[in-house]
Write an enzyme that holds these catalytic residues in place. Structure first.
Site, PDB file in Angstrom:
ATOM      1  N   HIS A 116      -3.213  -8.366 -20.710  1.00 38.19           N
ATOM      2  CA  HIS A 116      -2.943  -9.080 -19.457  1.00 38.19           C
ATOM      3  C   HIS A 116      -2.487  -8.076 -18.406  1.00 38.19           C
ATOM      4  CE1 HIS A 116       1.054  -8.522 -21.216  1.00 38.19           C
ATOM      5  NE2 HIS A 116       1.519  -8.582 -19.977  1.00 38.19           N
ATOM      6  N   HIS A 157      -2.660  -4.329 -19.984  1.00 41.44           N
ATOM      7  CA  HIS A 157      -1.901  -3.807 -21.120  1.00 41.44           C
ATOM      8  C   HIS A 157      -1.719  -4.865 -22.194  1.00 41.44           C
ATOM      9  CE1 HIS A 157       0.929  -5.460 -18.163  1.00 41.44           C
ATOM     10  NE2 HIS A 157       1.772  -5.715 -19.164  1.00 41.44           N
ATOM     11  N   ARG A 188       9.796  -4.630 -33.527  1.00 41.09           N
ATOM     12  CA  ARG A 188       9.730  -4.006 -32.205  1.00 41.09           C
ATOM     13  C   ARG A 188      10.323  -4.951 -31.165  1.00 41.09           C
ATOM     14  NH1 ARG A 188       5.944  -3.749 -27.918  1.00 41.09           N
ATOM     15  NH2 ARG A 188       6.409  -1.869 -26.741  1.00 41.09           N
TER      16      ARG A 188
HETATM   17  C1  LIG Z   1       7.618 -14.255 -13.230  1.00 41.36           C
HETATM   18  C2  LIG Z   1       6.816 -14.426 -14.256  1.00 41.36           C
HETATM   19  C3  LIG Z   1       5.777 -13.456 -14.717  1.00 41.36           C
HETATM   20  C4  LIG Z   1       5.322 -13.995 -16.055  1.00 41.36           C
HETATM   21  C5  LIG Z   1       5.416 -15.482 -15.803  1.00 41.36           C
HETATM   22  C6  LIG Z   1       6.824 -15.611 -15.154  1.00 41.36           C
HETATM   23  C7  LIG Z   1       7.898 -15.424 -16.236  1.00 41.36           C
HETATM   24  C8  LIG Z   1       7.395 -14.643 -17.465  1.00 41.36           C
HETATM   25  C9  LIG Z   1       6.338 -13.568 -17.162  1.00 41.36           C
HETATM   26  C10 LIG Z   1       5.472 -13.224 -18.375  1.00 41.36           C
HETATM   27  C11 LIG Z   1       6.108 -12.188 -19.342  1.00 41.36           C
HETATM   28  C12 LIG Z   1       5.121 -11.894 -20.496  1.00 41.36           C
HETATM   29  C13 LIG Z   1       3.688 -11.666 -20.008  1.00 41.36           C
HETATM   30  C14 LIG Z   1       3.282 -12.733 -18.973  1.00 41.36           C
HETATM   31  C15 LIG Z   1       1.809 -12.570 -18.597  1.00 41.36           C
HETATM   32  C16 LIG Z   1       3.670 -14.097 -19.499  1.00 41.36           C
HETATM   33  O1  LIG Z   1       2.989 -14.861 -20.174  1.00 41.36           O
HETATM   34  O2  LIG Z   1       4.981 -14.373 -19.109  1.00 41.36           O
HETATM   35  C17 LIG Z   1       4.207 -12.639 -17.783  1.00 41.36           C
HETATM   36  C18 LIG Z   1       3.938 -13.541 -16.558  1.00 41.36           C
HETATM   37  C19 LIG Z   1       3.072 -12.852 -15.517  1.00 41.36           C
HETATM   38  O3  LIG Z   1       3.323 -11.704 -15.161  1.00 41.36           O
HETATM   39  O4  LIG Z   1       2.120 -13.492 -15.083  1.00 41.36           O
HETATM   40  O1  LIG Z   2       6.195  -5.430 -25.303  1.00 43.03           O
HETATM   41  C1  LIG Z   2       5.570  -4.728 -24.534  1.00 43.03           C
HETATM   42  O2  LIG Z   2       5.489  -3.511 -24.664  1.00 43.03           O
HETATM   43  C2  LIG Z   2       4.818  -5.360 -23.382  1.00 43.03           C
HETATM   44  C3  LIG Z   2       5.516  -6.547 -22.786  1.00 43.03           C
HETATM   45  C4  LIG Z   2       4.809  -7.081 -21.590  1.00 43.03           C
HETATM   46  O3  LIG Z   2       3.729  -6.665 -21.258  1.00 43.03           O
HETATM   47  C5  LIG Z   2       5.445  -8.139 -20.765  1.00 43.03           C
HETATM   48  O4  LIG Z   2       6.528  -8.639 -21.129  1.00 43.03           O
HETATM   49  O5  LIG Z   2       4.865  -8.470 -19.712  1.00 43.03           O
HETATM   50 FE   LIG Z   3       3.150  -7.342 -19.253  1.00 43.60          FE
END
Ligand SMILES: C=C1C[C@]23C[C@H]1CC[C@H]2[C@@]12CCC[C@@](C)(C(=O)O1)[C@H]2[C@@H]3C(=O)O
Ligand SMILES: O=C(O)CCC(=O)C(=O)O
Ligand SMILES: [Fe+2]
Length: 363
Positions: free
Chosen positions: A222, A279, A289
């Site tokens: 993503h 990534h 992890r």
């Molecule tokens: C402010 C944000 C950004 C979110 C949504 C919301 C809260 C959590 C973030 C994440 C974190 C993990 C990857 C992601 C792709 C996800 O699923 O939740 C992110 C998403 C985004 O960057 O789109």
């Molecule tokens: O765990 C990681 O290294 C990546 C986490 C990540 O991409 C995210 O929280 O948006």
């Molecule tokens: Fe991310």
């Protein structure tokens, strides 16, 4: 009126599937992804260029940051000013949280159309298989959730979160200054840049040791819907970035260093000069992890559009203006097509944004 960061997700409720990872002796079918070799990977091949490592006290830091944003969309930083003991405390707090029994963690479960709390990654809905990870999202004060997890002893956890957010905010400002500066733009040109960013999100990720790591996915590929993301990973590798022409490259954990990702909003702001980086996180057989992502965006009322200094007749603005929360709504709906859905004109080669066809499989 200010939209809250959680509002954009309301129309897209999510049914959560929970798994007690520690009880699993083998990988369940629900979590078995196809062999991952469909995606080009540099794993095991000749050594690719390493992800840039930048000392922020280097007199050349601005140039180095600009180059890394343009060619990689990701870099690691040292001398970033965040105290090492705070990074350690944050990691310990995350460890403590994820070590709680599942029934306890579920007391702070994310609601189906909410964004903060315990649960699987939001992007899970776009994939046919589940990810080998659990997450805890904090927007605003961690107090409500922490109180449910530890009814009498939540204050230490909350203090660490607040200190961490403060330090991350300072670093995010510094990075914005360097990134904008490297584009030839000052903080004065972008009025909102020196004001407090809007309510940032903190994402704690846990990737338990996995009995069949080659068939599992920690966090699927993503890009982040942010200006920039500051990531702290514990000493276990797993983060990989996709580099055009090379493939997937591991971002090795370096003690004390932080990983900086370019997000979709900086991609838009820079009119595509600083592309957001694709990534993902892989898992491993023996080690648990942990990672902590600080997701930084603009103030909620600000519309992000390509900087006027970067556009002219020959370089028209490629994206329409969006606020952070509008973009999160677009991402919740279109996922990896979000960036091209706010694009104004098709690129010359007739393809939508590169990341739409780099092999992100959507279920
Ligand atoms: C402010 C944000 C950004 C979110 C949504 C919301 C809260 C959590 C973030 C994440 C974190 C993990 C990857 C992601 C792709 C996800 O699923 O939740 C992110 C998403 C985004 O960057 O789109
Ligand atoms: O765990 C990681 O290294 C990546 C986490 C990540 O991409 C995210 O929280 O948006
Ligand atoms: Fe991310």
């Amino acid at each position: 009126m200010h939209t809250r960061l959680s509002d954009p997700f309301k129309p897209y409720p999510m049914i959560q599937d929970y798994l007690d990872f520690n009880a699993m002796k083998e990988l369940p079918e629900s979590h078995a992804w196809l062999p991952l070799d469909e995606l080009p990977s540099t794993y095991g091949s000749s050594t690719p260029d390493p992800v840039p490592l930048i000392n922020l006290k280097d007199t050349n830091a601005m140039k180095l940051v600009g180059h890394a944003c343009k060619t990689w969309g990701v870099f690691q930083v040292t001398n970033h000013g965040v105290p090492i003991n705070l990074l350690e405390e944050m990691e310990a707090a995350g460890r403590k949280l994820f070590a709680l029994p599942i029934h306890q963690k579920l007391k702070a479960a994310r609601s189906p159309n909410g964004v903060s709390g315990y649960g699987v990654a939001r992007i899970s809905t776009f994939f046919p298989k589940l990810m080998w990870s659990e997450g805890f999202t904090i927007i605003g004060s961690p107090y409500e959730h922490a109180r449910k997890l530890w009814p009498n002893r939540y204050s230490r956890f909350c203090d660490v979160i607040e200190d961490y957010k403060e330090e991350m905010n300072k670093l995010a400002q510094t990075l914005m200054e360097l990134m904008l500066g490297s584009l030839g733009v000052t903080m004065d040109d972008v009025k909102w840049a020196s004001t407090q960013g809007s309510c940032p999100a903190l994402q704690l990720n846990s990737y338990p040791a996995c009995p069949d790591p080659d068939r599992a996915m920690g966090l699927a590929a993503h890009t982040d819907s942010t200006l920039l993301t500051i990531l702290h990973q514990n000493n276990t590798s797993g983060l990989q970035v996709y580099k055009e022409g090379t493939g997937w490259i591991t971002v090795p954990p370096i003690p004390g260093a932080l990983v900086i990702n370019v997000g979709d909003l900086l991609h838009i702001l820079s009119n595509g000069l600083y592309p957001s980086v694709l990534h993902r996180a892989m898992v491993n057989r023996t080690q648990h992890r942990l990672s902590v992502a600080y997701l930084y965006g603009p103030p909620s009322n600000v519309k992000i559009s390509p900087l006027s200094k970067l556009t002219d007749q020959k370089h028209p603005p490629l994206y329409r203006p969006v606020t952070w929360s509008e973009y999160l709504g677009t991402k919740a709906k279109h996922f990896n097509k979000a960036l091209s859905s706010v694009r104004l004109c098709a690129p010359l080669n007739g393809f939508p944004d590169a990341k739409d066809h780099t092999g992100v499989r959507v279920g």
